[in-house]
Design a protein around this motif. Structure first.
Motif, mmCIF file in Angstrom:
data_model
loop_
_atom_site.group_PDB
_atom_site.id
_atom_site.type_symbol
_atom_site.label_atom_id
_atom_site.label_comp_id
_atom_site.label_asym_id
_atom_site.label_seq_id
_atom_site.Cartn_x
_atom_site.Cartn_y
_atom_site.Cartn_z
ATOM 1 N N UNK A 219 12.732 1.035 16.164
ATOM 2 C CA UNK A 219 12.054 2.126 16.123
ATOM 3 C C UNK A 219 12.929 2.873 14.400
ATOM 4 N N UNK A 220 12.177 1.827 13.207
ATOM 5 C CA UNK A 220 12.917 2.067 12.132
ATOM 6 C C UNK A 220 11.921 3.188 11.039
ATOM 7 N N UNK A 221 12.546 4.389 10.717
ATOM 8 C CA UNK A 221 11.313 5.250 10.563
ATOM 9 C C UNK A 221 11.090 4.601 8.913
ATOM 10 N N UNK A 222 10.239 4.803 7.884
ATOM 11 C CA UNK A 222 9.035 5.985 9.230
ATOM 12 C C UNK A 222 8.127 5.254 10.228
ATOM 13 N N UNK A 223 7.520 5.489 11.255
ATOM 14 C CA UNK A 223 6.656 4.827 12.429
ATOM 15 C C UNK A 223 4.862 5.122 11.355
ATOM 16 N N UNK A 224 4.390 4.184 11.301
ATOM 17 C CA UNK A 224 3.440 3.368 10.087
ATOM 18 C C UNK A 224 2.143 3.003 11.791
ATOM 19 N N UNK B 22 10.940 -5.427 6.474
ATOM 20 C CA UNK B 22 12.155 -5.149 5.250
ATOM 21 C C UNK B 22 11.778 -5.484 3.934
ATOM 22 N N UNK B 23 12.867 -5.693 3.497
ATOM 23 C CA UNK B 23 12.792 -5.336 1.710
ATOM 24 C C UNK B 23 11.744 -5.941 1.965
ATOM 25 N N UNK B 24 10.655 -5.863 0.151
ATOM 26 C CA UNK B 24 9.753 -6.653 0.003
ATOM 27 C C UNK B 24 8.468 -6.953 0.653
ATOM 28 N N UNK B 25 8.320 -6.555 1.849
ATOM 29 C CA UNK B 25 7.157 -6.159 2.921
ATOM 30 C C UNK B 25 8.272 -7.646 3.984
ATOM 31 N N UNK B 26 8.937 -8.386 3.476
ATOM 32 C CA UNK B 26 9.187 -9.084 5.358
ATOM 33 C C UNK B 26 9.101 -8.972 6.507
ATOM 34 N N UNK B 27 8.708 -9.098 7.378
ATOM 35 C CA UNK B 27 9.016 -9.192 8.464
ATOM 36 C C UNK B 27 10.150 -9.279 8.572
ATOM 37 N N UNK B 28 10.970 -8.615 9.768
ATOM 38 C CA UNK B 28 12.331 -8.963 10.488
ATOM 39 C C UNK B 28 12.182 -9.171 11.706
ATOM 40 N N UNK B 29 11.335 -7.589 12.516
ATOM 41 C CA UNK B 29 11.192 -8.828 13.875
ATOM 42 C C UNK B 29 9.661 -8.105 14.221
ATOM 43 N N UNK B 30 9.420 -8.737 15.671
ATOM 44 C CA UNK B 30 8.360 -8.325 16.059
ATOM 45 C C UNK B 30 8.032 -8.207 17.673
ATOM 46 N N UNK B 31 7.217 -7.593 17.814
ATOM 47 C CA UNK B 31 6.561 -7.503 19.033
ATOM 48 C C UNK B 31 5.139 -7.492 19.705
ATOM 49 N N UNK B 32 4.295 -8.364 20.070
ATOM 50 C CA UNK B 32 2.606 -8.595 20.477
ATOM 51 C C UNK B 32 2.555 -8.699 21.508
ATOM 52 N N UNK B 33 1.432 -7.680 21.640
ATOM 53 C CA UNK B 33 0.759 -7.569 22.929
ATOM 54 C C UNK B 33 -0.377 -8.381 22.975
ATOM 55 N N UNK C 34 0.436 -0.844 -0.242
ATOM 56 C CA UNK C 34 0.259 0.197 0.280
ATOM 57 C C UNK C 34 0.668 1.623 0.292
ATOM 58 N N UNK C 35 1.846 1.410 0.458
ATOM 59 C CA UNK C 35 2.659 2.701 0.742
ATOM 60 C C UNK C 35 3.871 2.514 -0.076
ATOM 61 N N UNK C 36 4.084 0.458 -0.759
ATOM 62 C CA UNK C 36 5.692 1.074 -1.082
ATOM 63 C C UNK C 36 7.121 0.600 0.126
ATOM 64 N N UNK C 37 7.083 1.029 0.137
ATOM 65 C CA UNK C 37 8.763 1.020 1.390
ATOM 66 C C UNK C 37 7.499 0.750 3.140
ATOM 67 N N UNK C 38 8.807 0.231 3.748
ATOM 68 C CA UNK C 38 8.743 -0.989 5.195
ATOM 69 C C UNK C 38 8.799 0.631 5.956
ATOM 70 N N UNK C 39 8.983 -0.109 6.813
ATOM 71 C CA UNK C 39 8.947 0.639 8.569
ATOM 72 C C UNK C 39 8.861 0.294 9.194
ATOM 73 N N UNK C 40 8.393 0.881 10.490
ATOM 74 C CA UNK C 40 7.703 -0.120 11.557
ATOM 75 C C UNK C 40 6.992 0.403 12.008
ATOM 76 N N UNK C 41 6.203 -0.934 11.728
ATOM 77 C CA UNK C 41 4.182 -0.616 11.498
ATOM 78 C C UNK C 41 3.521 -0.812 13.126
#
Length: 257
Positions: free
Chosen positions: A208-213, A113-124, A92-99
């Motif tokens: 926190x890798x910009x942009x924050x989404x 990360x690149x291609x929409x691949x999740x590099x790391x995540x945390x969940x509550x 949708x945005x054409x780039x990654x960041x911290x969602x």
């Protein structure tokens, strides 16, 4: 319009979303409903209705995500929310960041990360205090419509701090503040500050890798967006249709089937 080739369903705890994409991966139609108890039947009906809206004789391949994804029997595949949200937002945005995706019952922070691949995540997913349910519950206690929370938080001239990290204890704090005659909007602002503080702290754990989404239903809350920018020290970006990103990512994966 190109021929519809894939559907995605996000069976969430609060809302159920279904989207359709064409051969180019463009989102061409969607449906969003409050989640009902019989989720299996609801998902099937939404897929059938979406196909009827688009004049599709038979529903195309469906990929499901969300907490109720295993109940979407029409799906050819079930995929985690982390993967689907990452893929949908990246496209949708054409780039990654911290969602940051704030749902009704959980919140997720994903570094994309690149291609929409999740590099790391945390969940509550253990406590409602960092989710949309936290705002809904306290809105009910205060007698304020959920849709008004964000604007009232931003309009408040003062702020009542809410220190509890638990919805139940936060409610006790609110009752005490009301009993002392505290300004209602100041309480609402404090609630937003409390939620945002927990969310940004979680996001920092993945980097926190910009942009924050921001995505999910809470992304529509202006107070959360503004306070998140202040807490994180960076601009917050919203994708188009922030509530549909999980279903959109699922549809993109269905397109690859």
């Amino acid at each position: 319009m190109s021929r519809v080739l894939a559907f995605g369903v996000d069976a969430g705890s609060t809302t159920c979303k279904a989207v359709a994409v064409d051969a180019t991966g463009t989102l061409v139609a969607s449906r969003l409903e409050a989640t009902r108890p019989r989720l299996e039947e609801q998902a099937a009906a939404m897929v059938a209705a979406l196909a009827a809206d688009l004049g599709t004789a038979e529903p195309p391949p469906v990929v499901a995500t969300g907490y109720g994804r295993q109940l979407v029997r029409v799906a050819v595949r079930c995929v985690t929310e982390i993967t689907c949200h990452s893929r949908g937002v990246f496209r949708a945005l054409g780039h990654g960041g911290t969602l940051v995706d704030i749902g009704g019952q959980d919140a997720k922070a994903i570094r994309i990360g690149e291609g929409g691949r999740p590099v790391d995540f945390a969940m509550n997913d253990k406590c409602a205090a960092g989710t949309g349910r936290f705002l809904e519950h306290t809105a009910g206690r205060l007698g304020v419509p959920v849709a008004e929370l964000g604007t009232r938080a931003l309009a408040a001239r003062e702020e009542e701090p809410i220190s509890s990290t638990c919805t139940v204890f936060a409610e006790s704090e609110i009752i005490s503040l009301i009993g002392r005659g505290a300004d209602l909007d100041a309480i609402i602002r404090g609630l937003h500050r409390s939620l945002v503080g927990r969310i940004v702290a979680m996001a920092r754990t993945v980097g926190l890798e910009p942009p924050l989404i921001l995505s999910g239903g809470v992304a529509l809350n202006a107070g959360v967006r503004v306070m998140m920018e202040e807490a994180a020290g960076m601009a917050v970006v919203l994708p188009p249709h922030p509530q549909l990103m999980g279903a959109y990512g699922a549809a993109l994966l269905a397109l690859e089937q």
